[in-house]
Structures are given as structure tokens and as C-alpha cells.
Motif scaffolding. Structure first.
Motif, mmCIF file in Angstrom:
data_model
loop_
_atom_site.group_PDB
_atom_site.id
_atom_site.type_symbol
_atom_site.label_atom_id
_atom_site.label_comp_id
_atom_site.label_asym_id
_atom_site.label_seq_id
_atom_site.Cartn_x
_atom_site.Cartn_y
_atom_site.Cartn_z
ATOM 1 N N ALA A 194 0.835 -1.203 0.000
ATOM 2 C CA ALA A 194 0.000 0.000 0.000
ATOM 3 C C ALA A 194 0.871 1.255 0.000
ATOM 4 O O ALA A 194 0.571 2.230 -0.702
ATOM 5 C CB ALA A 194 -0.932 -0.006 1.211
ATOM 6 N N LYS A 195 1.949 1.254 0.771
ATOM 7 C CA LYS A 195 2.859 2.398 0.788
ATOM 8 C C LYS A 195 3.477 2.615 -0.590
ATOM 9 O O LYS A 195 3.590 3.740 -1.062
ATOM 10 C CB LYS A 195 3.969 2.189 1.822
ATOM 11 C CG LYS A 195 3.531 2.386 3.242
ATOM 12 C CD LYS A 195 4.713 2.201 4.178
ATOM 13 C CE LYS A 195 4.342 2.435 5.611
ATOM 14 N NZ LYS A 195 5.491 2.279 6.514
ATOM 15 N N PHE A 196 3.896 1.520 -1.213
ATOM 16 C CA PHE A 196 4.489 1.617 -2.549
ATOM 17 C C PHE A 196 3.472 2.181 -3.535
ATOM 18 O O PHE A 196 3.779 3.068 -4.328
ATOM 19 C CB PHE A 196 4.982 0.247 -3.018
ATOM 20 C CG PHE A 196 5.471 0.237 -4.431
ATOM 21 C CD1 PHE A 196 6.721 0.748 -4.756
ATOM 22 C CD2 PHE A 196 4.669 -0.243 -5.460
ATOM 23 C CE1 PHE A 196 7.166 0.762 -6.064
ATOM 24 C CE2 PHE A 196 5.101 -0.233 -6.769
ATOM 25 C CZ PHE A 196 6.358 0.265 -7.075
ATOM 26 N N LEU A 197 2.253 1.668 -3.486
ATOM 27 C CA LEU A 197 1.211 2.098 -4.416
ATOM 28 C C LEU A 197 0.871 3.567 -4.227
ATOM 29 O O LEU A 197 0.806 4.331 -5.195
ATOM 30 C CB LEU A 197 -0.049 1.245 -4.256
ATOM 31 C CG LEU A 197 -1.222 1.612 -5.169
ATOM 32 C CD1 LEU A 197 -0.839 1.406 -6.628
ATOM 33 C CD2 LEU A 197 -2.437 0.777 -4.827
ATOM 34 N N THR A 198 0.669 3.996 -2.987
ATOM 35 C CA THR A 198 0.305 5.400 -2.772
ATOM 36 C C THR A 198 1.453 6.335 -3.140
ATOM 37 O O THR A 198 1.229 7.407 -3.681
ATOM 38 C CB THR A 198 -0.137 5.656 -1.317
ATOM 39 O OG1 THR A 198 0.901 5.235 -0.431
ATOM 40 C CG2 THR A 198 -1.419 4.924 -0.996
ATOM 41 N N SER A 199 2.673 5.911 -2.884
ATOM 42 C CA SER A 199 3.831 6.724 -3.260
ATOM 43 C C SER A 199 3.929 6.843 -4.776
ATOM 44 O O SER A 199 4.149 7.932 -5.318
ATOM 45 C CB SER A 199 5.107 6.103 -2.694
ATOM 46 O OG SER A 199 6.237 6.779 -3.170
ATOM 47 N N THR A 200 3.759 5.734 -5.460
ATOM 48 C CA THR A 200 3.839 5.726 -6.922
ATOM 49 C C THR A 200 2.733 6.570 -7.535
ATOM 50 O O THR A 200 2.975 7.376 -8.437
ATOM 51 C CB THR A 200 3.765 4.281 -7.454
ATOM 52 O OG1 THR A 200 4.845 3.540 -6.886
ATOM 53 C CG2 THR A 200 3.857 4.245 -8.961
ATOM 54 N N VAL A 201 1.518 6.413 -7.039
ATOM 55 C CA VAL A 201 0.387 7.190 -7.557
ATOM 56 C C VAL A 201 0.606 8.678 -7.289
ATOM 57 O O VAL A 201 0.415 9.520 -8.172
ATOM 58 C CB VAL A 201 -0.948 6.706 -6.950
ATOM 59 C CG1 VAL A 201 -2.080 7.668 -7.275
ATOM 60 C CG2 VAL A 201 -1.281 5.317 -7.453
ATOM 61 N N GLY A 202 1.051 9.010 -6.084
ATOM 62 C CA GLY A 202 1.304 10.411 -5.752
ATOM 63 C C GLY A 202 2.366 11.031 -6.637
ATOM 64 O O GLY A 202 2.216 12.155 -7.128
ATOM 65 N N ASN A 203 3.455 10.312 -6.847
ATOM 66 C CA ASN A 203 4.527 10.825 -7.699
ATOM 67 C C ASN A 203 4.066 10.975 -9.146
ATOM 68 O O ASN A 203 4.433 11.937 -9.828
ATOM 69 C CB ASN A 203 5.750 9.910 -7.636
ATOM 70 C CG ASN A 203 6.435 9.975 -6.296
ATOM 71 O OD1 ASN A 203 6.287 10.924 -5.547
ATOM 72 N ND2 ASN A 203 7.185 8.939 -5.965
ATOM 73 N N THR A 204 3.268 10.027 -9.622
ATOM 74 C CA THR A 204 2.763 10.084 -10.996
ATOM 75 C C THR A 204 1.830 11.270 -11.185
ATOM 76 O O THR A 204 1.944 12.027 -12.158
ATOM 77 C CB THR A 204 2.046 8.772 -11.361
ATOM 78 O OG1 THR A 204 2.969 7.697 -11.219
ATOM 79 C CG2 THR A 204 1.512 8.802 -12.777
ATOM 80 N N VAL A 205 0.903 11.452 -10.255
ATOM 81 C CA VAL A 205 -0.042 12.569 -10.344
ATOM 82 C C VAL A 205 0.707 13.901 -10.274
ATOM 83 O O VAL A 205 0.425 14.829 -11.032
ATOM 84 C CB VAL A 205 -1.114 12.466 -9.239
ATOM 85 C CG1 VAL A 205 -1.937 13.741 -9.142
ATOM 86 C CG2 VAL A 205 -2.013 11.270 -9.494
#
Length: 92
Positions: A16-27
Motif C-alpha cells: 500500500a505504501k508503494f502504491l500510494t507513493s507511486t500514484v502520488g509521484n505520478t499525479v
């Protein structure tokens, strides 16, 4: 001896941490890209209007250029004196 690790970075929590970090960086990256494209387009349109219409269209052209700059910087566009440089971090 095995390295000491936290359970917080394993399993579902780590994913979940990886996913939220990746999504945040992408956005964030997409937002900066879109801001740059829209800002450049606004400046270009403003310059075109100014050069095509001369002094009659200069206020409109300069306003579009200013809006393009503000969009690109990510600063809120507000009415008022647009001649001041802004880093988008002003606090009233």
C-alpha cells in the motif's frame, strides 16, 4: 544474523505504501507537465495576440501571457498586480 526490519514495510502495508507513493509521484509529475504545456500555450497565444493586434490588443495579450506564467508556476491566479514575481508560496 538477519537484518532487523519493521513489519510496516512488509506484506499488504508495504504494498500500500508503494502504491500510494507511486500514484502520488505520478499525479504530481502529470500535474507539472500539464501546467508547463498550458503555461507555454497561454504565453504563446498572448504573444501572438499582442503582435497581431498591436497596441489595441496588448492588454489582452499581456493578460494571457501572465495567466500562462501563473499556471506554469502553479501559483493561484488572483486579481491584482501581476507584476510581482510569485513562487506560489505566499501567505496572506
Amino acid at each position: 544474523m538477519a537484518p532487523i526490519s519493521s513489519d510496516n514495510d512488509q506484506g499488504a502495508t508495504g504494498a500500500a505504501k508503494f502504491l500510494t507513493s507511486t500514484v502520488g509521484n505520478t499525479v504530481g509529475g502529470l500535474g507539472r507537465t500539464i501546467g508547463g504545456v498550458v503555461g507555454a500555450g497561454g504565453r504563446g497565444l498572448g504573444q501572438t495576440i499582442t503582435s497581431a493586434t498591436g497596441s489595441a490588443g496588448k492588454p489582452v495579450g499581456e493578460t494571457l501571457e501572465t495567466l500562462g506564467n501563473e499556471v506554469e508556476k502553479g501559483a493561484p491566479v488572483e486579481g491584482g498586480d501581476s507584476s510581482e514575481e510569485s513562487d506560489g508560496m505566499e501567505v496572506d
